[in-house]
Design a protein around this motif. Structure first.
Motif, PDB file in Angstrom:
ATOM      1  N   UNK A 188       0.818  -1.212   0.000  1.00  0.00           N
ATOM      2  CA  UNK A 188       0.000   0.000   0.000  1.00  0.00           C
ATOM      3  C   UNK A 188       0.854   1.265   0.000  1.00  0.00           C
ATOM      4  N   UNK A 189       1.978   1.236   0.709  1.00  0.00           N
ATOM      5  CA  UNK A 189       2.815   2.429   0.793  1.00  0.00           C
ATOM      6  C   UNK A 189       3.660   2.642  -0.462  1.00  0.00           C
ATOM      7  N   UNK A 190       4.017   1.577  -1.165  1.00  0.00           N
ATOM      8  CA  UNK A 190       4.936   1.689  -2.306  1.00  0.00           C
ATOM      9  C   UNK A 190       4.287   1.339  -3.639  1.00  0.00           C
ATOM     10  N   UNK A 191       2.966   1.296  -3.672  1.00  0.00           N
ATOM     11  CA  UNK A 191       2.296   0.996  -4.933  1.00  0.00           C
ATOM     12  C   UNK A 191       2.599   2.082  -5.973  1.00  0.00           C
ATOM     13  N   UNK A 192       2.935   1.644  -7.188  1.00  0.00           N
ATOM     14  CA  UNK A 192       3.267   2.513  -8.320  1.00  0.00           C
ATOM     15  C   UNK A 192       4.586   3.268  -8.130  1.00  0.00           C
ATOM     16  N   UNK A 193       5.370   2.862  -7.148  1.00  0.00           N
ATOM     17  CA  UNK A 193       6.689   3.454  -6.973  1.00  0.00           C
ATOM     18  C   UNK A 193       7.716   2.508  -7.589  1.00  0.00           C
ATOM     19  N   UNK A 194       8.430   3.031  -8.603  1.00  0.00           N
ATOM     20  CA  UNK A 194       9.356   2.196  -9.363  1.00  0.00           C
ATOM     21  C   UNK A 194      10.696   2.913  -9.468  1.00  0.00           C
ATOM     22  N   UNK A 195      11.761   2.161  -9.215  1.00  0.00           N
ATOM     23  CA  UNK A 195      13.107   2.689  -9.403  1.00  0.00           C
ATOM     24  C   UNK A 195      13.575   2.326 -10.813  1.00  0.00           C
ATOM     25  N   UNK A 196      14.154   3.309 -11.498  1.00  0.00           N
ATOM     26  CA  UNK A 196      14.571   3.106 -12.882  1.00  0.00           C
ATOM     27  C   UNK A 196      16.085   3.232 -12.978  1.00  0.00           C
ATOM     28  N   UNK A 197      16.724   2.212 -13.549  1.00  0.00           N
ATOM     29  CA  UNK A 197      18.175   2.194 -13.707  1.00  0.00           C
ATOM     30  C   UNK A 197      18.508   2.019 -15.194  1.00  0.00           C
ATOM     31  N   UNK A 198      19.564   2.724 -15.622  1.00  0.00           N
ATOM     32  CA  UNK A 198      20.077   2.572 -16.978  1.00  0.00           C
ATOM     33  C   UNK A 198      21.332   1.715 -16.907  1.00  0.00           C
ATOM     34  N   UNK A 199      21.344   0.644 -17.655  1.00  0.00           N
ATOM     35  CA  UNK A 199      22.455  -0.292 -17.609  1.00  0.00           C
ATOM     36  C   UNK A 199      22.910  -0.624 -19.022  1.00  0.00           C
ATOM     37  N   UNK A 200      24.065  -1.280 -19.096  1.00  0.00           N
ATOM     38  CA  UNK A 200      24.618  -1.672 -20.386  1.00  0.00           C
ATOM     39  C   UNK A 200      25.243  -3.054 -20.228  1.00  0.00           C
ATOM     40  N   UNK A 201      24.947  -3.918 -21.174  1.00  0.00           N
ATOM     41  CA  UNK A 201      25.484  -5.273 -21.143  1.00  0.00           C
ATOM     42  C   UNK A 201      26.024  -5.616 -22.528  1.00  0.00           C
TER      43      UNK A 201
END
Length: 243
Positions: free
Chosen positions: A213-226
């Motif tokens: 309930x507290x973190x709904x729709x909270x997303x961490x976005x990271x840019x990576x390269x492989x």
């Protein structure tokens, strides 16, 4: 049976008295459990034990034996008989006996209270007494031959004080079914692997409703390269999943 009911109660020498705290009401002993009122007024208090009734003198004195009896098994290809472990309790207060069977998980048979507390009349017409129990021998109750192989420390003290010490304890030998179940390897449950597979298939449940309930729709976005290719990694705080 009137002849049985007329039998005199058995007198037992006790190794030690039971210890308990006597309730007190308004700084005076509660007379319903105090034993002083059984003494005549002209008798000193030191002789109180001479006037205690049996239900007071032998109260809370119980002999405990460990035994088992064999029961035939005819509907199994893995065993012919099974040992059923029981605990035999003999109450010195009124010469009554009760039997409790040790519960074994997934045994397939009802277990627990095997014989309710009662006075047992033997084939000779006499009540069962404490002197009928001997280690290394079987005692028959309602057609069941119970072999006694061990007892507790107080029971040993009781028979030593009575001049009839019990024999040495014997090791308990498991039957074929118990040995098979005990030695069977049971794999441990891997909770983390189970949770991973469920979430991988799109299932599973949220560990904490508060977290969802507290973190709904909270997303961490990271840019990576492989290997030179760009990637975007999303971490969902609601259920600790990534994509």
């Amino acid at each position: 049976n009137r002849d049985v009911n007329k039998q005199e109660p058995t007198k037992y020498p006790l190794p030690r008295q039971a210890t308990y705290e006597e309730p007190v009401v308004n700084n005076t002993p509660f007379l319903s459990t105090s034993h002083d009122h059984f003494n005549p007024k002209n008798v000193p208090r030191d002789s109180s034990k001479l006037y205690q009734p049996d239900w007071v003198y032998l109260d809370r004195h119980v002999l405990r034996f460990y035994g088992y009896f064999k029961e035939s098994v005819v509907e199994s290809n893995h065993e012919n008989s099974r040992n059923r472990k029981v605990k035999v309790l003999f109450y010195l207060e009124d010469n009554s006996v009760s039997i409790n069977e040790e519960k074994f998980e997934n045994s397939g048979i009802p277990q627990g209270k095997f014989l309710k507390r009662e006075k047992y009349v033997q084939e000779n017409g006499k009540f069962l007494t404490a002197y009928d129990f001997r280690l290394g021998q079987a005692i028959t109750l309602y057609g069941r031959s119970i072999y006694l192989y061990n007892c507790d420390d107080y029971t040993r003290e009781f028979y030593e004080k009575a001049g009839q010490p019990q024999g040495p304890s014997e090791p308990y030998e498991n039957d074929q079914w118990t040995s098979t179940v005990t030695n069977k390897w049971i794999p441990k449950k891997d909770a983390q692997m189970k949770e991973y597979l469920e979430k991988k298939l799109g299932g599973g449940k949220v560990n904490s409703e508060k977290q969802f309930l507290e973190n709904d729709r909270k997303v961490l976005k990271f840019f990576a390269r492989f290997e030179g290719a760009p990637f975007i990694v999303h971490y969902f705080l609601a259920d600790d999943t990534i994509e």
